[in-house]
Design a protein around this motif. Structure first.
Motif, short mmCIF file in Angstrom:
data_model
loop_
_atom_site.label_atom_id
_atom_site.label_comp_id
_atom_site.label_asym_id
_atom_site.label_seq_id
_atom_site.Cartn_x
_atom_site.Cartn_y
_atom_site.Cartn_z
N LYS A 73 52.11 55.48 5.62
CA LYS A 73 53.32 54.71 5.34
C LYS A 73 53.04 53.36 4.70
O LYS A 73 53.97 52.63 4.36
CB LYS A 73 54.14 54.51 6.63
N ALA A 80 48.97 53.92 14.78
CA ALA A 80 48.60 52.80 13.91
C ALA A 80 47.89 53.32 12.66
O ALA A 80 48.16 52.86 11.54
CB ALA A 80 47.72 51.81 14.66
N ASN A 116 50.54 55.17 10.49
CA ASN A 116 51.49 54.23 9.89
C ASN A 116 50.85 53.46 8.73
O ASN A 116 51.52 53.16 7.73
CB ASN A 116 52.01 53.26 10.94
N TRP A 117 49.58 53.17 8.87
CA TRP A 117 48.87 52.46 7.81
C TRP A 117 48.56 53.40 6.64
O TRP A 117 48.91 53.13 5.50
CB TRP A 117 47.59 51.85 8.37
N ASP A 166 51.89 50.69 6.11
CA ASP A 166 52.31 49.63 7.02
C ASP A 166 51.16 48.63 7.22
O ASP A 166 50.17 48.94 7.88
CB ASP A 166 52.73 50.27 8.36
N GLN A 167 51.32 47.45 6.67
CA GLN A 167 50.25 46.45 6.75
C GLN A 167 50.15 45.81 8.13
O GLN A 167 49.10 45.28 8.49
CB GLN A 167 50.45 45.38 5.68
N GLN A 168 51.21 45.87 8.90
CA GLN A 168 51.13 45.40 10.28
C GLN A 168 50.24 46.35 11.08
O GLN A 168 49.41 45.91 11.88
CB GLN A 168 52.53 45.32 10.91
N ALA A 169 50.39 47.64 10.85
CA ALA A 169 49.54 48.64 11.51
C ALA A 169 48.09 48.51 11.08
O ALA A 169 47.17 48.77 11.87
CB ALA A 169 50.05 50.04 11.20
N ASN A 215 63.49 57.85 2.44
CA ASN A 215 62.86 57.68 3.75
C ASN A 215 62.32 59.03 4.21
O ASN A 215 62.76 59.60 5.20
CB ASN A 215 63.87 57.14 4.77
N TYR A 220 58.21 58.69 15.88
CA TYR A 220 58.09 57.52 15.01
C TYR A 220 58.29 57.88 13.54
O TYR A 220 57.94 57.11 12.65
CB TYR A 220 56.75 56.83 15.24
#
Length: 299
Positions: free
Chosen positions: A265, A258, A261-262, A267-270, A62, A91
């Motif tokens: 990281k 957002a 995070n995308w 992040d597909q939600q972002a 992480n 975050y």
């Protein structure tokens, strides 16, 4: 016993380093799941670090992605952006901002920063991740670095855009000057030509303050010229100052997080903030989003 003594020595060195650091907690550490702290480090002169207070939460499984930041007016202190940068750190990021730590809310009055300080940030954080004596040892995601900056700091970012260690770029309230308007630039600003845009090798987001933003014309001109990498331009009509000084960085923090995070990281939600015709950003009040043809190829 040798291993135990070594661990004790490392802990002592970490404690000594942190004891010599100035620090400040802003807005109760931010709204994210990892309460952040702003601090400097004796081994990295003229830089400010925003990072989660509890580093035990991070490791090889992480790690902390990296945001390297250049300030507006090429100021050698992030005093205008501390709420925004602190919020991002909360975050789960380590943020390395150019310039001296602001221990109060007074404007910084001193010499301008340099483009090289962003390179120093990347050099330092990569070295810290590899150093067993560092509190950041094996806690940094050195393959996921975003370089970003506001106004003059955005010009510094574009100056450094070819660095192969960069994963993505974020250009805030900024854009390269045209030959026609170069004379309006403030002395000391880096002034790469528009041809510099061809050296970009990553995804890039322009985060602008709408048509009243003095950098709007330059930034949108950049965006329209970029056709070889995925690019987008997000506009929120608040002018050149953005929302950095608002609590927790305001709307700009939401969109920047957002993007990070995308892009850093995965992040597909972002990603839904930006991807597709039905993207979430276009549904947020007063925001507009433009994308080039390559943008939807981003994973």
């Amino acid at each position: 016993m040798k291993a135990k003594r070594m661990l004790c020595l490392v802990a002592a060195l970490m404690t000594l380093t942190l004891a010599n650091a100035a620090s400040r907690i802003l807005e109760d550490g931010g709204t994210g799941p990892y309460k952040a702290i702003m601090q400097d480090d004796p081994t990295l002169e003229a830089h400010t670090i925003f990072v989660p207070q509890d580093l035990s939460k991070f490791g090889k499984n992480n790690p902390l992605p990296v945001l390297v930041w250049g300030n507006g007016a090429c100021t050698n202190s992030p005093w205008e952006h501390v709420k925004f940068l602190n919020e991002i750190a909360s975050y789960g990021y380590i943020v390395l901002a150019t310039g001296y730590i602001p221990m109060d809310d007074k404007p910084y009055r001193g010499p301008m920063s340099t483009t090289e300080q962003q390179i120093q940030s990347m050099d330092w954080v990569i070295a810290q991740n590899a150093n067993p004596q560092s509190p950041y040892y094996n806690k940094i995601d050195v393959k996921n670095i975003c370089v970003a900056g506001m106004s003059c700091g955005g010009l510094q970012t574009l100056f450094n855009c070819a660095d192969p260690r960069i994963k993505t770029l974020m250009i805030c309230n900024s854009g390269l000057f045209n030959t026609e308007n170069a004379g309006t630039a403030v002395g000391g600003m880096p002034m790469p030509p528009k041809e510099k845009l061809k050296e970009i090798h990553t995804s890039i987001m322009y985060l602008l303050g709408g048509e009243t933003d003095i950098a709007y014309g330059n930034g949108m001109d950049d965006f329209h010229r970029i056709d070889h990498v995925p690019a987008c331009a997000a506009n929120f009509p608040v002018g050149h100052g953005g929302t950095y000084a608002q609590p927790h960085g305001g709307e700009f923090s939401v969109v920047a997080l957002a993007w990070l995070n995308w892009q850093l990281k995965g992040d597909q939600q972002a990603a839904k903030m930006f991807k597709g015709k039905d993207n979430e950003l276009s549904k947020r009040k007063d925001w507009t989003l433009e994308k080039n043809e390559k943008f939807e190829t981003l994973k």
